[in-house]
Design a protein around this motif. Structure first.
Motif, short mmCIF file in Angstrom:
data_model
loop_
_atom_site.label_atom_id
_atom_site.label_comp_id
_atom_site.label_asym_id
_atom_site.label_seq_id
_atom_site.Cartn_x
_atom_site.Cartn_y
_atom_site.Cartn_z
N LEU A 167 -3.03 3.37 -2.99
CA LEU A 167 -2.60 2.61 -4.14
C LEU A 167 -2.23 1.20 -3.67
O LEU A 167 -1.31 1.03 -2.85
N PHE A 168 -2.95 0.19 -4.18
CA PHE A 168 -2.76 -1.19 -3.75
C PHE A 168 -2.07 -2.00 -4.83
O PHE A 168 -2.33 -1.81 -6.02
N SER A 169 -1.23 -2.92 -4.37
CA SER A 169 -0.57 -3.85 -5.28
C SER A 169 -0.66 -5.25 -4.69
O SER A 169 -0.54 -5.43 -3.46
N CYS A 224 7.16 -5.75 -1.10
CA CYS A 224 7.13 -4.31 -1.27
C CYS A 224 8.56 -3.77 -1.26
O CYS A 224 9.42 -4.29 -0.55
N CYS A 253 -9.86 2.61 -10.34
CA CYS A 253 -9.98 3.18 -9.00
C CYS A 253 -11.45 3.31 -8.65
O CYS A 253 -12.30 3.49 -9.52
N PRO A 269 0.88 0.12 -8.85
CA PRO A 269 -0.41 -0.28 -8.27
C PRO A 269 -1.25 -1.10 -9.25
O PRO A 269 -1.16 -0.95 -10.46
N ALA A 318 -6.81 1.31 -7.02
CA ALA A 318 -6.71 2.34 -5.99
C ALA A 318 -8.09 2.65 -5.43
O ALA A 318 -9.11 2.49 -6.08
N LEU A 343 0.84 -1.20 0.00
CA LEU A 343 0.00 0.00 0.00
C LEU A 343 0.87 1.24 0.00
O LEU A 343 1.82 1.36 0.77
#
Length: 228
Positions: free
Chosen positions: A220-222, A227, A193, A158, A161, A32
């Motif tokens: 913003l998500f991945s 990470c 998004c 990302p 989102a 995130l």
């Protein structure tokens, strides 16, 4: 992540009268990033609160509140037929507050010509410093561009989102279309998004969640397993 809602909250264009704080849980996304765009233009330097009576702010240091606000306004605002109180705020800073932490934004409800004061939505802390700020569309676009630029330079990219945005930071604020959303499409074309127009945003800062107002918060998500 989350936001504060009310009767005016909209999940994009559909009204959702859900009272109180709302939270969302996202499963499967392990990384995130949060991009924060305040969109505020400070109008003067922070000054100590020296005199107030309840919610009536009378003096910052040796300056009467209303004349200080008047002389701090940009010339373009002074030319308007009425004082745009809906765009003017008081920023409250507490002793020892980190510069990375946004001030608390306090609405100005009305002016008091007889006492040269300002009626606020709540009184300021006695040990606070305060300043005036203007919600400025150009500053908001600059802040969003900088925040999304920094997020794009981060890793990983990302997958989707969530966007929390104040109702006061919608298309009407930008006189036609939501420029924040247009900038999102510019920096992250094709990345989906979802989001809501809300009363306040909740974002992680300085190892804790903080309530923000009149801003835009991009989560913003991945789904990548590691990470950067």
């Amino acid at each position: 992540m989350g936001f504060l809602s009310g009767r005016g909250t909209r999940f994009w264009q559909n009204a959702q009268p859900v009272p109180g704080p709302c939270e969302a849980l996202v499963e499967g996304a392990t990384c995130l990033q949060v991009a924060y765009s305040p969109g505020m233009r400070p109008l003067n330097a922070p000054l100590a609160v020296s005199l107030q009576e309840g919610n009536l702010l009378l003096r910052l240091e040796r300056y009467s509140a209303l004349p200080l606000l008047a002389q701090s306004l940009p010339f373009s605002i002074r030319e308007e037929a009425r004082l745009p109180l809906e765009r003017l705020l008081v920023g409250e800073l507490r002793p020892g507050q980190s510069s990375a932490v946004p001030p608390q934004w306090i609405n100005i409800r009305a002016t008091d010509l007889n006492r040269s004061g300002l009626w606020l939505e709540r009184c300021l802390a006695a040990d606070a410093r305060a300043f005036f700020a203007l919600r400025d569309p150009q500053v908001a676009q600059r802040d969003t561009r900088m925040a999304l630029g920094a997020a794009r330079a981060g890793q990983p990219a990302p997958d989707f989102a969530w966007v929390s945005s104040s109702v006061g930071r919608d298309a009407a604020f930008f006189s036609g279309s939501d420029r924040d959303h247009a900038l999102w499409q510019e920096f992250f074309p094709g990345v989906p998004c979802i989001g809501a127009y809300d009363l306040a945003e909740i974002a992680p800062m300085q190892d804790e969640n903080r309530v923000l107002r009149y801003s835009k918060a991009f989560y913003l998500f991945s789904a990548q397993t590691e990470c950067a």
